[in-house]
Structures are given as structure tokens and as C-alpha cells.
Design a protein around this motif. Sequence first.
Motif, mmCIF file in Angstrom:
data_model
loop_
_atom_site.group_PDB
_atom_site.id
_atom_site.type_symbol
_atom_site.label_atom_id
_atom_site.label_comp_id
_atom_site.label_asym_id
_atom_site.label_seq_id
_atom_site.Cartn_x
_atom_site.Cartn_y
_atom_site.Cartn_z
ATOM 1 N N ASP A 1 47.723 6.173 39.011
ATOM 2 C CA ASP A 1 47.971 7.009 40.192
ATOM 3 C C ASP A 1 46.858 8.038 40.353
ATOM 4 N N ASN A 2 46.453 8.645 39.237
ATOM 5 C CA ASN A 2 45.374 9.637 39.290
ATOM 6 C C ASN A 2 44.068 9.000 39.757
ATOM 7 N N ARG A 3 43.809 7.762 39.283
ATOM 8 C CA ARG A 3 42.578 7.075 39.658
ATOM 9 C C ARG A 3 42.541 6.819 41.169
ATOM 10 N N ARG A 4 43.657 6.368 41.712
ATOM 11 C CA ARG A 4 43.710 6.121 43.158
ATOM 12 C C ARG A 4 43.486 7.419 43.934
ATOM 13 N N THR A 5 44.110 8.495 43.469
ATOM 14 C CA THR A 5 43.975 9.779 44.158
ATOM 15 C C THR A 5 42.542 10.275 44.108
ATOM 16 N N LEU A 6 41.920 10.190 42.923
ATOM 17 C CA LEU A 6 40.536 10.655 42.773
ATOM 18 C C LEU A 6 39.580 9.845 43.633
ATOM 19 N N LEU A 7 39.751 8.516 43.641
ATOM 20 C CA LEU A 7 38.875 7.655 44.432
ATOM 21 C C LEU A 7 38.991 7.963 45.922
ATOM 22 N N ALA A 8 40.173 8.368 46.340
ATOM 23 C CA ALA A 8 40.380 8.674 47.754
ATOM 24 C C ALA A 8 39.828 10.047 48.119
ATOM 25 N N GLU A 9 39.799 10.971 47.160
ATOM 26 C CA GLU A 9 39.466 12.367 47.465
ATOM 27 C C GLU A 9 38.016 12.752 47.155
ATOM 28 N N VAL A 10 37.468 12.258 46.029
ATOM 29 C CA VAL A 10 36.169 12.764 45.583
ATOM 30 C C VAL A 10 35.047 12.303 46.501
ATOM 31 N N LYS A 11 33.980 13.090 46.506
ATOM 32 C CA LYS A 11 32.788 12.750 47.287
ATOM 33 C C LYS A 11 31.567 13.191 46.493
ATOM 34 N N PRO A 12 30.414 12.587 46.767
ATOM 35 C CA PRO A 12 29.193 12.987 46.054
ATOM 36 C C PRO A 12 28.928 14.489 46.195
ATOM 37 N N GLY A 13 28.580 15.098 45.069
ATOM 38 C CA GLY A 13 28.335 16.536 45.047
ATOM 39 C C GLY A 13 29.481 17.320 44.455
ATOM 40 N N ASP A 14 30.683 16.702 44.386
ATOM 41 C CA ASP A 14 31.823 17.373 43.757
ATOM 42 C C ASP A 14 31.599 17.484 42.252
#
Length: 272
Positions: free
Chosen positions: A104-117
Amino acid sequence: EDREGNPVISFDKAEQKKNWEKIVENCEEGSIIQGRVRSKVKGGLNVSIGVDSFMPASQIDVQAPKNLDQYVGQTYDFKVIKINLDRKNIVVSRRELIEEQRMDNRRTLLAEVKPGDTRRGQVKNITDYGAFVDLDGLDGLLHITDMSWGRIQHPSEMLKQGEEVEVMIIEIDRERERVSLGLKQLQDNPWDRIEDRFPIGSTVKGKVVNLVPYGAFIEIEEGVEGLVHVTELSWTKRISKPSEILRIGEEVEAVVLGIQKEEQKILSLIHI
């Protein structure tokens, strides 16, 4: 009965019998139940969920822990993975719940993170070419070239397994669920304003970090190296290879002849 003929009774066994009937009636394989780790046993842990159940060592965490004593006395949620009615045996898992949460965390991170974070993570594994960092369920690759602006031979020079680190998200491949990470990107690029710090014609001091047939590489600050070509090593004698007059680790002085800022690799130097 004991030797004197008195009946021997057990409250614990009565509770176990009553709870077993309740567990069988209300609990099934795949359900979640809270329990307390009672003791360490051969191959795993004894977990009380109203009745005694068994959790194999491989089901305690994502990676099987070496020290099981740390779990004794702790209360967790467990997933029931097997019920044997004939043997009155129940097997539970904590690992499956952790893996589901990580997914669940992996799906959330993949949806939210962007380069530079930036994110904090734990070094999971170290290889010759980099390190894998666990970002709470999402593994990212920190390549050796993105660890330091300076020269390093192996990732273990900078990181150790289990260490907590802050990294920058460099690139994301959401389809393949892959993330590239950076460590040096959290620091200023030493090649910024390089001309101001090392103007052409200025004298610099540095350390010999590599010798090659065509010259010597001199590190004048972390992440900034200059090449002294073999023809620029001496005014008075012909040098066939740099090792004739220099050795790795030696401190030397040189003059800046030119700057190749676009490549961010080489300052041209002359040995003095």
C-alpha cells in the motif's frame, strides 16, 4: 488425580478449550487477530491469541530476524494463515501484514513522489554499483555515481547496511515501479561558479588521486579534479609515465590552464 487422590485441575487448559471453540467459530484462515508473543520456541515464536499459536521465524518480518527474544512480551496484529482442527494447531504470520502494508505504501509513494522530492529511507542492500534504499515499501537504487561529487571506489565507503539516510528522488519509472535516488544532489554542485574559485592562471594545491599513461588526476577539492597531462609534468626532462615523479596520495601544486565546465570533469593543470 494426584498421588493422594485429589483431583488436579487447570484454569489455563479450561480457558484454552473455551477459547479454541470460540476461535474455530469466529476465526478463519486469512482473518486478522491481535495476539501477544508469549515465548521463543524452536523455529519461531509462541503467540497467544486466546489459544496458543505458532509463528515460524520466517513469518515474523520481511527479513527473518536473528534475535527472537526482542519480540517476547510484545503485542501485534497477526494474520491467521493455517488452522489444523485435528491437531488443534494454528499458524499465524506478522510478515504478511507487513508486506501488505508495504505494498500500500509503495502504491501511494509511486503516485505522489516526483523528481526533486527528498525522502528518508533505510539502506537495505549494498552492491558494487550502488545501494538499494527502502523508502517505507518502495525500494530505490542509489547508484555509486550519485553518492558523492568526489571519487569513491565502493559504496561501502559512504554507507552501511541498515543505516538511515536522506535521499533525493531523481527519476521515476511508475510502470516498472523503479526509482533512482541521489545523495550528492542534496549538496551544492562544486562545479557551480568554478571560474570564481579557480580562475585560469591561479595556483592550486591538490592530491594525486589517479595515475594514467597520459597524465595524472589531481583532486583540488571534493568533486573537482584536474588533469595534468604527461607533457606538462616537467619543464626540464622528458617524462614517459606520470609514476616516474608522482605517486597516488601525494600533495602537489599546479597552475590552472583551462576549465571544461560543461563536462564537469576536468580542469587543465600544469605541474609546478
